[in-house]
Design a protein around this motif. Structure first.
Motif, short mmCIF file in Angstrom:
data_model
loop_
_atom_site.label_atom_id
_atom_site.label_comp_id
_atom_site.label_asym_id
_atom_site.label_seq_id
_atom_site.Cartn_x
_atom_site.Cartn_y
_atom_site.Cartn_z
N PHE A 51 42.53 4.81 8.38
CA PHE A 51 43.89 4.27 8.39
C PHE A 51 44.32 3.79 9.77
O PHE A 51 45.37 3.12 9.90
CB PHE A 51 44.88 5.31 7.86
N TRP A 52 43.53 4.06 10.81
CA TRP A 52 43.89 3.61 12.15
C TRP A 52 42.62 3.37 12.95
O TRP A 52 41.68 4.16 12.83
CB TRP A 52 44.76 4.66 12.85
N PRO A 53 42.57 2.27 13.70
CA PRO A 53 43.59 1.24 13.86
C PRO A 53 43.72 0.36 12.61
O PRO A 53 42.76 0.28 11.82
CB PRO A 53 43.05 0.41 15.03
N PRO A 54 44.88 -0.29 12.46
CA PRO A 54 45.11 -1.10 11.25
C PRO A 54 44.04 -2.16 11.02
O PRO A 54 43.73 -2.48 9.87
CB PRO A 54 46.49 -1.72 11.51
N SER A 55 43.47 -2.69 12.08
CA SER A 55 42.46 -3.74 11.94
C SER A 55 41.19 -3.23 11.26
O SER A 55 40.39 -4.02 10.75
CB SER A 55 42.11 -4.32 13.31
N ARG A 56 41.00 -1.91 11.24
CA ARG A 56 39.80 -1.33 10.62
C ARG A 56 40.11 -0.56 9.34
O ARG A 56 39.23 0.10 8.77
CB ARG A 56 39.10 -0.40 11.63
N ALA A 57 41.36 -0.64 8.87
CA ALA A 57 41.76 0.13 7.69
C ALA A 57 40.95 -0.28 6.47
O ALA A 57 40.84 -1.47 6.14
CB ALA A 57 43.24 -0.07 7.43
N ARG A 58 40.34 0.71 5.81
CA ARG A 58 39.56 0.45 4.59
C ARG A 58 39.19 1.77 3.96
O ARG A 58 39.24 2.83 4.60
CB ARG A 58 38.29 -0.35 4.89
N SER A 59 38.80 1.70 2.69
CA SER A 59 38.35 2.90 2.00
C SER A 59 36.90 3.19 2.37
O SER A 59 36.16 2.30 2.79
CB SER A 59 38.49 2.74 0.49
#
Length: 203
Positions: free
Chosen positions: A181-189
């Protein structure tokens, strides 16, 4: 007509309400963190390229309450005492083998096999081999075999093969990491890689 006393009482009532809401919010947050979901940050390079240094992940602490851990899942765990980790330290690795699995490194194509099935580990850090150590492990009941995705920078089950084949008791698992969930640029499941779907059950 309101008096100054009525106004003061109303203000006090609002402050009491705000205080109660804050206390309730803190208690709920504490319960969620203790029993349901917790955030963890990645302190090392051992899970690159899946998890980068200082990424923050959410961990589902209820994941293994009603079902066993699965191959390919990324888990946070308290290392066994034989691993001589610092007090209170948690590790994050990927489950390669679960109870009953036969895990070998490596086959003639230099791949790790689980129950005879080679793993196509496209999640490995670029340039890394599946392992710089050979092993032949049958995972015991109630235990898991774990490896980092950045094999050349990971202290994992391979480093402790002399202690229960390097496996980790299931009751040491804190939970399953399911999202960055952080950083937003790397957010993914954090899904289970497809290669684990081809692994047969142990004989």
């Amino acid at each position: 007509m309101s008096t100054s006393t009525d106004v003061a009482k109303a203000r006090r009532a609002r402050w009491v309400e705000y205080l109660v809401l804050i206390v309730v919010a803190v208690v709920v947050a504490g319960v969620v963190r203790t029993f349901l979901v917790q955030t963890f940050y990645i302190p090392s390079a051992s899970m690159e390229q899946t998890l980068d240094l200082d990424d923050k992940v959410l961990v589902n602490k209820t994941a293994y309450w009603f079902s066993p851990p699965g191959r390919g899942e990324i888990v946070v765990f308290a290392p066994p005492v034989e691993w001589s980790a610092a007090p209170g330290q948690n590790y994050i690795k990927r489950i390669i083998g679960v109870a009953g699995d036969h895990v070998i490194c490596c086959d003639r194509n230099q791949k790790i096999t689980v129950n005879g099935q080679p793993l196509d580990e496209d999640y490995l850090f670029p340039g890394d081999a599946p392992s710089d150590k050979t092993f032949d492990v049958t995972v015991g009941a109630g235990r898991v075999f774990v490896l980092g995705d950045h094999r050349s920078a990971s202290g994992d089950s391979r480093e402790h093969l002399d202690a229960a084949n390097g496996t980790v008791p299931e009751d040491r698992l804190v939970g399953r990491a399911f999202v960055i969930f952080w950083p937003p640029s790397r957010a993914r499941s954090l899904a289970v890689p497809a290669t684990f779907a081809d692994v047969p059950e142990p004989r």
